[in-house]
Design an enzyme around this catalytic site. Structure first.
Site, PDB file in Angstrom:
ATOM      1  N   HIS A   1       0.653 -13.108   2.424  1.00  0.00           N
ATOM      2  CA  HIS A   1       1.582 -13.129   1.284  1.00  0.00           C
ATOM      3  C   HIS A   1       2.380 -14.434   1.279  1.00  0.00           C
ATOM      4  CE1 HIS A   1       1.636  -8.488   1.816  1.00  0.00           C
ATOM      5  NE2 HIS A   1       0.917  -8.740   0.747  1.00  0.00           N
TER       6      HIS A   1
ATOM      7  N   LYS B   1       2.953   4.849  -2.877  1.00  0.00           N
ATOM      8  CA  LYS B   1       2.413   4.405  -1.591  1.00  0.00           C
ATOM      9  C   LYS B   1       3.199   4.956  -0.405  1.00  0.00           C
ATOM     10  CE  LYS B   1      -0.350   0.306  -2.246  1.00  0.00           C
ATOM     11  NZ  LYS B   1      -0.613  -1.058  -1.753  1.00  0.00           N
TER      12      LYS B   1
ATOM     13  N   ARG C   1      -8.402 -12.167  -1.888  1.00  0.00           N
ATOM     14  CA  ARG C   1      -8.956 -12.262  -0.536  1.00  0.00           C
ATOM     15  C   ARG C   1     -10.472 -12.114  -0.616  1.00  0.00           C
ATOM     16  NH1 ARG C   1      -5.470  -7.586   1.629  1.00  0.00           N
ATOM     17  NH2 ARG C   1      -5.976  -6.969  -0.485  1.00  0.00           N
TER      18      ARG C   1
ATOM     19  N   SER D   1      -1.257  -5.416   4.674  1.00  0.00           N
ATOM     20  CA  SER D   1      -0.077  -4.802   5.276  1.00  0.00           C
ATOM     21  C   SER D   1      -0.451  -3.546   6.055  1.00  0.00           C
ATOM     22  CB  SER D   1       0.949  -4.456   4.190  1.00  0.00           C
ATOM     23  OG  SER D   1       1.383  -5.631   3.559  1.00  0.00           O
TER      24      SER D   1
HETATM   25  N1  COA Z   1      -2.499 -11.514   1.829  1.00  0.00           N
HETATM   26  C1  COA Z   1      -2.475 -10.422   2.567  1.00  0.00           C
HETATM   27  N2  COA Z   1      -2.496  -9.186   2.053  1.00  0.00           N
HETATM   28  C2  COA Z   1      -2.519  -9.056   0.727  1.00  0.00           C
HETATM   29  C3  COA Z   1      -2.523 -10.156  -0.120  1.00  0.00           C
HETATM   30  C4  COA Z   1      -2.520 -11.431   0.483  1.00  0.00           C
HETATM   31  N3  COA Z   1      -2.559 -12.538  -0.248  1.00  0.00           N
HETATM   32  N4  COA Z   1      -2.557  -9.723  -1.387  1.00  0.00           N
HETATM   33  C5  COA Z   1      -2.559  -8.390  -1.356  1.00  0.00           C
HETATM   34  N5  COA Z   1      -2.526  -7.985  -0.081  1.00  0.00           N
HETATM   35  C6  COA Z   1      -2.617  -6.593   0.376  1.00  0.00           C
HETATM   36  C7  COA Z   1      -1.299  -5.931   0.594  1.00  0.00           C
HETATM   37  O1  COA Z   1      -0.805  -6.184   1.862  1.00  0.00           O
HETATM   38  C8  COA Z   1      -1.664  -4.483   0.378  1.00  0.00           C
HETATM   39  O2  COA Z   1      -2.276  -3.983   1.550  1.00  0.00           O
HETATM   40  P1  COA Z   1      -2.301  -2.432   1.904  1.00  0.00           P
HETATM   41  O3  COA Z   1      -2.475  -1.636   0.646  1.00  0.00           O
HETATM   42  O4  COA Z   1      -3.431  -2.355   2.849  1.00  0.00           O
HETATM   43  O5  COA Z   1      -0.992  -2.164   2.578  1.00  0.00           O
HETATM   44  C9  COA Z   1      -2.747  -4.518  -0.685  1.00  0.00           C
HETATM   45  O6  COA Z   1      -3.268  -5.819  -0.639  1.00  0.00           O
HETATM   46  C10 COA Z   1      -2.230  -4.186  -2.056  1.00  0.00           C
HETATM   47  O7  COA Z   1      -1.125  -4.982  -2.318  1.00  0.00           O
HETATM   48  P2  COA Z   1       0.191  -4.503  -3.032  1.00  0.00           P
HETATM   49  O8  COA Z   1       1.271  -5.360  -2.569  1.00  0.00           O
HETATM   50  O9  COA Z   1       0.413  -3.026  -2.929  1.00  0.00           O
HETATM   51  O10 COA Z   1      -0.144  -4.983  -4.466  1.00  0.00           O
HETATM   52  P3  COA Z   1      -1.071  -4.466  -5.609  1.00  0.00           P
HETATM   53  O11 COA Z   1      -2.091  -5.510  -5.851  1.00  0.00           O
HETATM   54  O12 COA Z   1      -1.553  -3.066  -5.379  1.00  0.00           O
HETATM   55  O13 COA Z   1      -0.045  -4.484  -6.827  1.00  0.00           O
HETATM   56  C11 COA Z   1       1.998  -4.280  -7.986  1.00  0.00           C
HETATM   57  C12 COA Z   1       1.267  -4.035  -6.677  1.00  0.00           C
HETATM   58  C13 COA Z   1       3.429  -3.904  -7.765  1.00  0.00           C
HETATM   59  C14 COA Z   1       1.892  -5.744  -8.345  1.00  0.00           C
HETATM   60  C15 COA Z   1       1.309  -3.445  -9.089  1.00  0.00           C
HETATM   61  O14 COA Z   1       1.136  -2.148  -8.638  1.00  0.00           O
HETATM   62  C16 COA Z   1       2.150  -3.443 -10.334  1.00  0.00           C
HETATM   63  O15 COA Z   1       2.095  -4.365 -11.122  1.00  0.00           O
HETATM   64  N6  COA Z   1       2.956  -2.373 -10.520  1.00  0.00           N
HETATM   65  C17 COA Z   1       3.860  -2.237 -11.655  1.00  0.00           C
HETATM   66  C18 COA Z   1       3.386  -1.159 -12.618  1.00  0.00           C
HETATM   67  C19 COA Z   1       2.486  -1.773 -13.660  1.00  0.00           C
HETATM   68  O16 COA Z   1       2.817  -2.701 -14.350  1.00  0.00           O
HETATM   69  N7  COA Z   1       1.305  -1.154 -13.758  1.00  0.00           N
HETATM   70  C20 COA Z   1       0.311  -1.581 -14.699  1.00  0.00           C
HETATM   71  C21 COA Z   1      -0.560  -2.646 -14.099  1.00  0.00           C
HETATM   72  S1  COA Z   1      -1.886  -2.954 -15.199  1.00  0.00           S
END
Ligand code: COA
Length: 161
Positions: free
Chosen positions: A17, A41, A90, A128
């Protein structure tokens, strides 16, 4: 001013991140790290703890600030006056999910652009949940997370062992 959001759950922030945030901060005037409530989550760290850890990990980056958020990402982007979302890509497995989110976000707001930064090889398989698992089993996570997160994870799991 060009402002970007780097959104996520950050439970906890990893070096992967931090790599994305650092690189985004070189591309725009200001980066807002948007820390999602992520009720579904059931995060290990509270929202306040996750925000504090991201603040500590990014304190050396002058054009980065950290904000908690709930609700739709497009609404938060509008509120923050951000026009770009920057996310890390990734392995190929990320692609379909990110493709869906990007397409839907674009339907919800055409003013919001999403950019992807490829993860360098050392962070390709980092997440994570893997970091939480290694820490919960007593493994050394120092090479995967910023220094402030090492102690925070030890604190979470010390009483459980
Ligand atoms: N390096 C390391 N790990 C990474 C990473 C990176 N560059 N990018 C993502 N990850 C990992 C995270 O650690 C996490 O791991 P885990 O699930 O094993 O713990 C996983 O990828 C998912 O990441 P997360 O941080 O939960 O992000 P997400 O891609 O699921 O998105 C939001 C989270 C908050 C951005 C998304 O849910 C959101 O936009 N929510 C708001 C509601 C909304 O607008 N919904 C409509 C969307 S169309």
């Amino acid at each position: 001013m060009k402002r970007a959001l780097t959104p996520g759950t950050f439970d906890p922030i990893t070096s992967g991140h931090l790599d994305v945030i650092t690189r985004a901060a070189q591309l725009v005037d200001e980066v807002v790290v948007a820390v999602a409530v992520s009720r579904k989550k059931g995060p290990l760290f509270s929202l306040e703890e996750r925000v504090d850890l991201v603040c500590a990990a990014t304190s050396h980056l002058p054009n980065v600030r950290v904000e908690p958020f709930d609700g739709l990402l497009v609404d938060f982007a509008r509120k923050m006056d951000a026009t770009v979302v920057v996310k890390g890509l990734r392995a190929i497995t990320d692609f379909e999910y990110e493709f869906q989110m990007t397409a839907l976000n674009y339907q919800l707001s055409q003013e919001l652009e999403t950019l992807f930064i490829m993860s360098p090889p050392q962070y390709m398989y980092l997440s994570s949940s893997i970091v939480r698992e290694i820490a919960s089993l007593g493994g050394d996570v120092a090479r995967f997370v910023p220094p402030c997160v090492v102690g925070a994870l030890e604190g979470k799991f010390a009483s459980a062992r």
